[in-house]
Write an enzyme that holds these catalytic residues in place. Structure first.
Site, PDB file in Angstrom:
ATOM      1  N   GLY A   1     -15.540 -27.912   0.933  1.00 25.11           N
ATOM      2  CA  GLY A   1     -15.161 -26.978  -0.167  1.00 25.11           C
ATOM      3  C   GLY A   1     -15.570 -26.879  -1.237  1.00 25.11           C
TER       4      GLY A   1
ATOM      5  N   GLY B   1     -16.610 -27.881  -4.284  1.00 21.98           N
ATOM      6  CA  GLY B   1     -16.020 -29.097  -5.290  1.00 21.98           C
ATOM      7  C   GLY B   1     -16.738 -28.956  -6.541  1.00 21.98           C
ATOM      8  N   ARG B   2     -17.450 -28.100  -6.972  1.00 26.50           N
ATOM      9  CA  ARG B   2     -18.075 -27.878  -8.279  1.00 26.50           C
ATOM     10  C   ARG B   2     -18.348 -26.439  -8.491  1.00 26.50           C
ATOM     11  NH1 ARG B   2     -24.523 -29.563  -8.031  1.00 26.50           N
ATOM     12  NH2 ARG B   2     -24.570 -29.595  -5.726  1.00 26.50           N
TER      13      ARG B   2
ATOM     14  N   LYS C   1     -21.357 -21.874 -10.642  1.00 23.22           N
ATOM     15  CA  LYS C   1     -21.570 -23.510  -9.949  1.00 23.22           C
ATOM     16  C   LYS C   1     -21.937 -24.232 -10.872  1.00 23.22           C
ATOM     17  CE  LYS C   1     -24.721 -25.236  -6.688  1.00 23.22           C
ATOM     18  NZ  LYS C   1     -26.006 -24.845  -5.505  1.00 23.22           N
TER      19      LYS C   1
ATOM     20  N   ASP D   1     -17.858 -35.212 -10.238  1.00 22.20           N
ATOM     21  CA  ASP D   1     -17.342 -34.616 -11.482  1.00 22.20           C
ATOM     22  C   ASP D   1     -17.396 -33.186 -11.641  1.00 22.20           C
ATOM     23  OD1 ASP D   1     -20.041 -33.802 -11.510  1.00 22.20           O
ATOM     24  OD2 ASP D   1     -20.682 -35.051 -13.254  1.00 22.20           O
ATOM     25  N   GLY D   2     -17.794 -32.254 -10.376  1.00 21.78           N
ATOM     26  CA  GLY D   2     -17.619 -30.665 -10.415  1.00 21.78           C
ATOM     27  C   GLY D   2     -18.537 -30.125 -11.553  1.00 21.78           C
TER      28      GLY D   2
ATOM     29  N   ARG E   1     -19.641 -19.462   5.252  1.00 20.32           N
ATOM     30  CA  ARG E   1     -20.344 -20.337   5.894  1.00 20.32           C
ATOM     31  C   ARG E   1     -20.016 -20.587   7.129  1.00 20.32           C
ATOM     32  NH1 ARG E   1     -21.720 -23.217   0.749  1.00 20.32           N
ATOM     33  NH2 ARG E   1     -20.980 -22.514  -0.708  1.00 20.32           N
TER      34      ARG E   1
ATOM     35  N   ASP F   1     -22.423 -26.342   6.237  1.00 19.33           N
ATOM     36  CA  ASP F   1     -21.751 -25.914   5.183  1.00 19.33           C
ATOM     37  C   ASP F   1     -22.856 -24.999   4.230  1.00 19.33           C
ATOM     38  OD1 ASP F   1     -22.583 -28.440   4.944  1.00 19.33           O
ATOM     39  OD2 ASP F   1     -22.297 -28.258   2.769  1.00 19.33           O
TER      40      ASP F   1
HETATM   41  P1  AMP Z   1     -24.209 -29.539  -1.618  1.00 15.55           P
HETATM   42  O1  AMP Z   1     -25.045 -30.884  -1.141  1.00 15.55           O
HETATM   43  O2  AMP Z   1     -24.547 -28.961  -2.897  1.00 15.55           O
HETATM   44  O3  AMP Z   1     -24.314 -28.613  -0.446  1.00 15.55           O
HETATM   45  O4  AMP Z   1     -22.681 -30.055  -1.696  1.00 15.55           O
HETATM   46  C1  AMP Z   1     -22.000 -30.503  -0.439  1.00 15.55           C
HETATM   47  C2  AMP Z   1     -20.447 -30.781  -0.966  1.00 15.55           C
HETATM   48  O5  AMP Z   1     -20.382 -31.698  -2.041  1.00 15.55           O
HETATM   49  C3  AMP Z   1     -19.804 -29.473  -1.385  1.00 15.55           C
HETATM   50  O6  AMP Z   1     -18.406 -29.681  -0.997  1.00 15.55           O
HETATM   51  C4  AMP Z   1     -19.696 -29.744  -2.917  1.00 15.55           C
HETATM   52  O7  AMP Z   1     -18.832 -28.800  -3.683  1.00 15.55           O
HETATM   53  C5  AMP Z   1     -19.652 -30.902  -2.961  1.00 15.55           C
HETATM   54  N1  AMP Z   1     -20.251 -31.583  -4.324  1.00 15.55           N
HETATM   55  C6  AMP Z   1     -21.718 -31.556  -4.578  1.00 15.55           C
HETATM   56  N2  AMP Z   1     -21.868 -32.089  -5.972  1.00 15.55           N
HETATM   57  C7  AMP Z   1     -20.731 -32.122  -6.636  1.00 15.55           C
HETATM   58  C8  AMP Z   1     -20.247 -32.639  -7.672  1.00 15.55           C
HETATM   59  N3  AMP Z   1     -20.810 -32.906  -8.802  1.00 15.55           N
HETATM   60  N4  AMP Z   1     -19.106 -32.496  -7.844  1.00 15.55           N
HETATM   61  C9  AMP Z   1     -18.099 -32.369  -7.067  1.00 15.55           C
HETATM   62  N5  AMP Z   1     -18.203 -32.040  -5.715  1.00 15.55           N
HETATM   63  C10 AMP Z   1     -19.686 -31.646  -5.639  1.00 15.55           C
HETATM   64 MG    MG Z   2     -23.529 -26.560  -0.256  1.00 11.57          MG
END
Ligand code: AMP
Ligand code: MG
Length: 486
Positions: free
Chosen positions: A88, A90-91, A111, A123-124, A181, A250
């Protein structure tokens, strides 16, 4: 609330289990680094308004634009092959959808906008480096005419981000045909939520592939459309030496756009097995593996929508298999077309693949620069090709073969040069250049980023004043590893 555009939020109207509605988290001191004015205009936004304090407050998540219904999307996915039932946003938050006469419906997403229920341990937030990288690379991709999400704006937040060191926070405004996705479908399939899955598939068809509705088998057509789009997309990546780096399910867009610019890179010296991502230790997402992985990801998609593909398990599997089996030849055809154009070939001949592979082999053996080699071939008399090859034992006989092949084409030399220059960029966002722009950005200097954006916006032009940005990195400048953008 400020009115920046008319929002029409179809995703927010889907049932509650599709998303979590929540606003972005406000930040202390937002500043605009860059606004993509051309894209803003295409989307129907007012540039002056977006650049004003009110506009910047929206781009930072401090204010909501009128009509926005912010939400974090639910999805799941396989990360490096491992199943994660809940990922989902997350940030990120989806502010909503804007319908522009020029582009059609587009998601507007922030983002790096703060934690959500999907943040897990994170930390989002995002720090400046990955935001700059995604901005530069996604816009370069768009200029190369390769399907991609776009960057509308980048702001700094005035807040510290704790990674291995303390870094400045930033937020990217991402624009996408949609953020659906493969993992979005997997989320519902894994929960055995047949109604949710059907709603999602109907939504995807309505929004992205409306022609499927008129067919006897809309979901089979949806699968085929997604297969076609991935085959084309990955073939285009291969044609510019692009390594995505995190082709997790994803990060595979149903719309066929390149999405999620994490540890991605454009190759300098060519090697088919090149890997950049520091976390990809087995080379799962190596350059030459990308078509295989795309195929694997599409199998996961087919599996997720299996219940929609037939009345019985047997029938559904047969339908899924027939569509999935079309991928290798679709990809192969797209790949050959990409490289035929790169070599100035218009006619098709049976030996074309051997010719392309012969060049790639010569480049591999000599570590020739991917982009500069093709650009050198494009020019009349290939005057710069010698600079790309230290050792000419492979390339010289190949050049003879290629020139013989060109004899059998109708194009004259000028036409060939024109065709090849339109398919062989001079400028790609090389990793060492991006890294330099981030170093400068960390010192508050965004002139390098600005210059890169200008130059990469016309990748097929010669731009004699910018040849320094065309060159391959020196041994000292070369970047061999990239890191995930978290
Ligand atoms: P990504 O590697 O960007 O495709 O992210 C994979 C998953 O990790 C997704 O669900 C993102 O929303 C979550 N995510 C990545 N970085 C962060 C962050 N700094 N804080 C919270 N969720 C994160
Ligand atoms: Mg991603």
């Amino acid at each position: 609330m400020i009115n920046i555009a008319k929002f029409d939020n179809t995703y927010a109207r889907l049932p509650e289990r599709f998303h979590v509605k929540l606003p972005p988290t406000a930040v202390s001191d937002p500043r605009l680094i860059k606004l993509n004015e051309a894209l803003a205009v295409k989307l129907g936004f007012d540039v002056a308004q977006l650049k004003s304090d009110d506009g910047i407050a929206i781009l930072a998540g401090n204010e909501l634009p009128e009509g926005s219904e912010p939400l974090a999307m639910a999805y799941a996915g396989q990360q490096f092959g491992n199943w994660v039932p809940q990922l989902g946003d997350g940030r990120a938050v989806l502010l909503g959808e804007v319908v522009s006469p020029k582009l059609g419906r587009r998601d507007i997403q922030l983002k790096g906008s703060g934690p959500t229920p999907f943040s897990r341990m994170g930390d989002g937030r995002a720090w400046l480096g990955p935001v700059m990288r995604e901005y530069i690379v996604s816009e370069a991709m768009a200029a190369l005419d390769i399907p991609t999400t776009r960057a509308l704006a980048a702001v700094t937040t005035g807040e510290d981000i704790v990674r291995e060191e303390i870094l400045p926070g930033a937020i990217l405004t991402r624009v996408a045909k949609s953020h659906l996705r493969v993992g979005t479908f997997q989320y519902f399939a894994a929960r055995r939520d047949a109604d949710g899955l059907k709603l999602l598939a109907d939504y995807a068809i309505d929004r992205l592939y409306p022609d499927c509705k008129n067919s006897d088998h809309p979901y089979k057509n949806l699968l085929q459309s997604v297969v076609n789009a991935q085959a084309y997309l990955v073939a285009r990546w291969m044609g510019v030496g692009f390594i995505h780096g995190v082709m997790n399910t994803d990060n595979v867009s149903i719309a066929g756009e390149t999405i999620d610019y994490g540890p991605c890179a454009f190759m300098d010296d060519f090697h088919p097995d090149r890997v950049f991502s520091s976390i990809d230790q087995t080379g799962r997402y190596a350059f030459s593996n990308q078509p295989k992985i795309a195929h694997w990801n599409l199998v996961q998609f087919a599996q997720a929508i299996l219940s929609l593909l037939g009345d019985t398990q047997e029938e559904a599997v047969a339908v899924a298999q027939s569509v999935i089996d079309s991928f290798p030849s679709l990809y192969h055809e797209a790949w050959l077309n990409v490289f035929r154009s790169k070599l100035g070939l218009v006619n098709m001949e049976g030996e074309d693949e051997v010719l392309v592979n012969g060049l790639l082999k010569a480049m591999t053996n000599d570590g020739a620069d991917f982009t500069l080699t093709f650009r050198a071939l494009s020019s009349e008399n290939q005057r710069n090709i010698g600079q790309q090859f230290q050792n000419r034992t492979d390339i010289d006989p190949w050049l003879v073969e290629w020139k013989e092949r060109l004899q059998r084409e109708e194009l004259d030399a000028d036409e060939r040069v024109k065709l090849m220059n339109a398919h062989n960029p001079a400028f790609i966002p090389r990793t060492h250049l991006i890294e330099q722009s981030i170093k400068d950005g960390l010192l508050g200097d965004f002139a390098t980023m600005e210059r890169l954006l200008q130059v990469f916006s016309k990748p097929f032009d010669d731009q004699p004043k910018n040849t320094d940005l065309m060159s391959a990195p020196s041994a000292g400048e070369q970047v061999r590893y990239t890191f995930c953008g978290t």
